[in-house]
Design a protein around this motif. Structure first.
Motif, short mmCIF file in Angstrom:
data_model
loop_
_atom_site.label_atom_id
_atom_site.label_comp_id
_atom_site.label_asym_id
_atom_site.label_seq_id
_atom_site.Cartn_x
_atom_site.Cartn_y
_atom_site.Cartn_z
N TRP A 36 0.84 -1.19 0.00
CA TRP A 36 0.00 0.00 0.00
C TRP A 36 0.87 1.24 0.00
O TRP A 36 1.76 1.38 0.84
CB TRP A 36 -0.91 0.03 1.24
N ASP A 37 0.63 2.13 -0.95
CA ASP A 37 1.31 3.43 -0.95
C ASP A 37 0.24 4.52 -0.98
O ASP A 37 -0.95 4.23 -1.03
CB ASP A 37 2.30 3.55 -2.12
N VAL A 69 -1.26 17.45 3.23
CA VAL A 69 -1.25 16.05 3.64
C VAL A 69 -0.08 15.84 4.60
O VAL A 69 1.06 16.20 4.29
CB VAL A 69 -1.11 15.10 2.43
N LEU A 70 -0.40 15.27 5.76
CA LEU A 70 0.62 14.95 6.76
C LEU A 70 0.61 13.45 6.99
O LEU A 70 -0.46 12.84 7.13
CB LEU A 70 0.33 15.66 8.08
N ILE A 71 1.80 12.87 7.04
CA ILE A 71 1.95 11.45 7.37
C ILE A 71 2.75 11.39 8.66
O ILE A 71 3.91 11.84 8.70
CB ILE A 71 2.67 10.68 6.25
N MET A 79 8.11 12.88 2.67
CA MET A 79 7.99 11.43 2.79
C MET A 79 7.92 10.72 1.44
O MET A 79 7.83 9.50 1.40
CB MET A 79 6.72 11.09 3.60
N GLY A 80 7.92 11.49 0.34
CA GLY A 80 7.85 10.87 -0.98
C GLY A 80 6.50 10.99 -1.65
O GLY A 80 6.28 10.39 -2.71
N GLU A 81 5.59 11.74 -1.04
CA GLU A 81 4.24 11.97 -1.58
C GLU A 81 3.56 10.66 -1.97
O GLU A 81 3.37 9.79 -1.12
CB GLU A 81 4.27 12.97 -2.73
N LEU A 82 3.19 10.51 -3.23
CA LEU A 82 2.41 9.35 -3.69
C LEU A 82 3.15 8.03 -3.55
O LEU A 82 2.52 6.97 -3.48
CB LEU A 82 1.98 9.54 -5.14
N THR A 83 4.46 8.06 -3.50
CA THR A 83 5.23 6.81 -3.44
C THR A 83 5.49 6.33 -2.01
O THR A 83 6.04 5.24 -1.83
CB THR A 83 6.59 6.96 -4.16
#
Length: 101
Positions: A36-37, A69-71, A79-83
């Motif tokens: 899951w990404d 967007v925060l992870i 964090m690499g966005e979509l990846t």
């Protein structure tokens, strides 16, 4: 095969209105052949959670401009966005900055 992943999803700044007015969601993503990404998460959110007006949340394969967007409390750009490959118990926050967020 990627195992199921439990996530905490949070929507704020007006984005929660697209999700039935609910800000906090505990979700479990099902197991699948690929990890899951974030890109797959956005597809899953659109198909399974979004209640109305998807064009206000997603644009193409990513979030619409104006949604932060925060992870795990870090900007997803770091964090690499979509990846970014999601991990069990990740906290993902979507804040609309267009609605006073």
């Amino acid at each position: 095969m990627a195992a199921p992943i439990a996530l905490h999803l949070e929507f704020g700044g007006g984005a929660e209105l697209l999700f039935g007015g609910v800000k906090d969601h505990q979700v479990t993503l099902p197991s699948q052949s690929q990890p899951w990404d974030m890109k797959r998460l956005l597809v899953w959110i659109r198909a399974n959670m979004l209640k109305e007006r998807p064009e206000l949340f997603v644009q193409g394969h990513t979030v619409r401009p104006g949604i932060l967007v925060l992870i795990n409390d870090a900007d997803w750009e770091l964090m690499g966005e979509l990846t970014y490959e999601l991990q069990d118990q990740d906290n993902v926050v979507f804040i609309s900055t267009l609605h006073g967020g």
